[in-house]
Design an enzyme around this catalytic site. Structure first.
Site, PDB file in Angstrom:
ATOM      1  N   HIS A  45       0.837  -1.200   0.000  1.00  0.00           N
ATOM      2  CA  HIS A  45       0.000   0.000   0.000  1.00  0.00           C
ATOM      3  C   HIS A  45       0.872   1.251   0.000  1.00  0.00           C
ATOM      4  CE1 HIS A  45      -3.853  -2.004   1.801  1.00  0.00           C
ATOM      5  NE2 HIS A  45      -3.435  -2.573   0.693  1.00  0.00           N
TER       6      HIS A  45
ATOM      7  N   TYR B 242      -9.770   4.362   7.595  1.00  0.00           N
ATOM      8  CA  TYR B 242      -9.962   4.667   9.014  1.00  0.00           C
ATOM      9  C   TYR B 242     -11.103   5.678   9.098  1.00  0.00           C
ATOM     10  CZ  TYR B 242      -5.456   2.484  10.130  1.00  0.00           C
ATOM     11  OH  TYR B 242      -4.421   1.594  10.294  1.00  0.00           O
TER      12      TYR B 242
ATOM     13  N   PRO C 201      -4.440  -1.163  18.775  1.00  0.00           N
ATOM     14  CA  PRO C 201      -4.166  -1.576  17.393  1.00  0.00           C
ATOM     15  C   PRO C 201      -4.374  -0.494  16.346  1.00  0.00           C
ATOM     16  CG  PRO C 201      -6.267  -2.463  18.136  1.00  0.00           C
ATOM     17  CD  PRO C 201      -5.621  -1.844  19.344  1.00  0.00           C
TER      18      PRO C 201
ATOM     19  N   LYS D 121       1.119  -0.975  15.359  1.00  0.00           N
ATOM     20  CA  LYS D 121       2.530  -0.953  15.747  1.00  0.00           C
ATOM     21  C   LYS D 121       2.988  -2.187  16.523  1.00  0.00           C
ATOM     22  CE  LYS D 121       3.349   2.692  13.697  1.00  0.00           C
ATOM     23  NZ  LYS D 121       4.085   2.538  12.454  1.00  0.00           N
TER      24      LYS D 121
END
Length: 385
Positions: free
Chosen positions: A72, A195, A287, A291
């Site tokens: 991505h 998101y 989450p 990371k």
């Protein structure tokens, strides 16, 4: 029994450390309490920073990652019924890759066993001695003592390694929400992660493969999973992802669902005597910033470098600096994960004033190149050195 490095835990951190050491001619034994089938099917995050993919390739386990991983170059922040792309590669020159943690573990197990590695499944660790370094474990009903030069505690948040560090300092934060995550047999509705901030709660559209989608909904920490039918899940996801341009969410059979709590946690120091903590044994991140796995890989990469120096030259300089070096990166990732979480989730206890501040911050992030670059740099992963 004796080895140079005893590694507790056969997750990505422990297996990768064993492979990194093997390539430097350093012996190790990996002890894992669960059986191989369980370890290879544990569902975890799968967004890899470029640092992580580089390390996996350099370690000889990047073949399937390169064939099947989804590279991505950006992500989308969605709020107010509109999407806003963050062009990660344009801003940083780096990429991120979607590749399931289960597949990383399978690749590492196969590689270690093919190279003659000593990976012992169903080996329950009973005691850890950081001073006269040794690990006592039970396998097939018999207790064994594994003596070693150093111990790597890669056994997760609930493992035995962290309790073996006396006077450990811990820092933590519990969040007033959790994630309801699903796997669905349906092609993703997006080419890059979405998101979404919505007044009803956060949502995330991720990808597992070209045919499998991974999606999440913000829910209460004590949410009853049984109250969420397939229809209710899809309806809620559609509502939170809705835009004014007719974008549609593809639906399909849900094959897995679970609720994940949200917490931040750090233990200091990450070393005591001959025991070194790595990964979830030392730190947990929510989450949202993706990371956790990447921090674990960074930890063991630093530890492998330090152990290589020790066996090559006798110097313990890098080993002595392990905790401090790792914690600098850990706290940066903790802050980024906290920032992403509070930026995108709907806090049930927030005031109308705080909600308006949150929306203003979102508007700023997508309208300022400086703010967007900061997000992209942290998301794609800061350099290991």
């Amino acid at each position: 029994m004796r080895t140079q490095v005893a590694i507790i835990g056969a997750g990505p951190a422990g297996l990768l450390l064993s492979q990194l050491l093997h390539r430097q001619g350093i012996d190790s034994v990996v002890l894992e309490s669960r059986d191989r089938a369980y370890v290879e099917r544990r569902q975890r995050a799968g967004m890899l920073e470029q640092n992580t993919t580089d390390v996996l390739r350099d370690t000889g386990v990047g073949g399937r990652l390169d064939r099947e991983g989804l590279v991505h170059h950006g992500l989308e922040l969605r709020f107010g019924g509109a999407g806003h792309r963050v062009p990660i590669t344009d801003l940083t020159g780096r990429t991120v890759t979607i590749y399931a943690q289960t597949e990383i573990v399978k690749d590492l197990v196969e590689r270690r066993l093919a190279d003659g590695g000593d990976v012992r499944f169903e080996a329950e660790v009973l005691a850890v001695d950081p001073a006269a370094p040794s690990v006592t474990f039970r396998q097939d009903g018999t207790e064994h003592v594994l003596e070693c030069d150093y111990i790597a505690g890669c056994d997760g948040f609930h493992g035995v390694s962290r309790p073996a560090v006396p006077d450990v300092r811990t820092f933590s934060r519990e969040y007033p929400f959790a994630w309801l995550g699903i796997l669905a047999d349906v092609p993703p509705s997006t080419d890059e992660l979405i998101y979404a901030h919505h007044e009803r709660g956060f949502a995330l559209h991720s990808l597992r493969s070209p045919k499998v989608s991974r999606l999440y909904l913000q829910v209460a920490p004590d949410e009853d999973l049984g109250a969420w039918s397939d229809a209710r899940i899809w309806d809620e996801l559609a509502a939170r992802f809705a835009t004014g341009d007719g974008w549609e969410l593809r639906e399909g059979p849900i094959t897995d669902r679970a609720i994940t709590p949200m917490r931040s946690f750090v233990a200091e120091p990450m070393r005591h005597d001959r025991l070194f903590l790595a990964g979830d044994a030392a730190h947990i991140v929510p989450p949202t910033g993706a990371k956790g796995l990447n921090l674990a890989v960074a930890d063991v990469t630093v530890l492998a470098e330090a152990l290589t120096e020790r066996y090559a030259s006798g110097s313990e300089t890098l080993l002595d600096g392990y905790s401090e070096r790792c914690l600098r990166r850990v706290w940066r990732a903790e802050h980024f994960s906290y920032w992403m979480t509070t930026l995108l989730h709907t806090d049930p206890g927030a005031t109308p004033f705080e909600h308006r501040l949150q929306r203003s911050h979102l508007d700023y992030v997508v309208s300022s190149q400086a703010a967007m670059t900061s997000l992209a740099e942290n998301y794609a992963g800061l350099p290991l050195k």
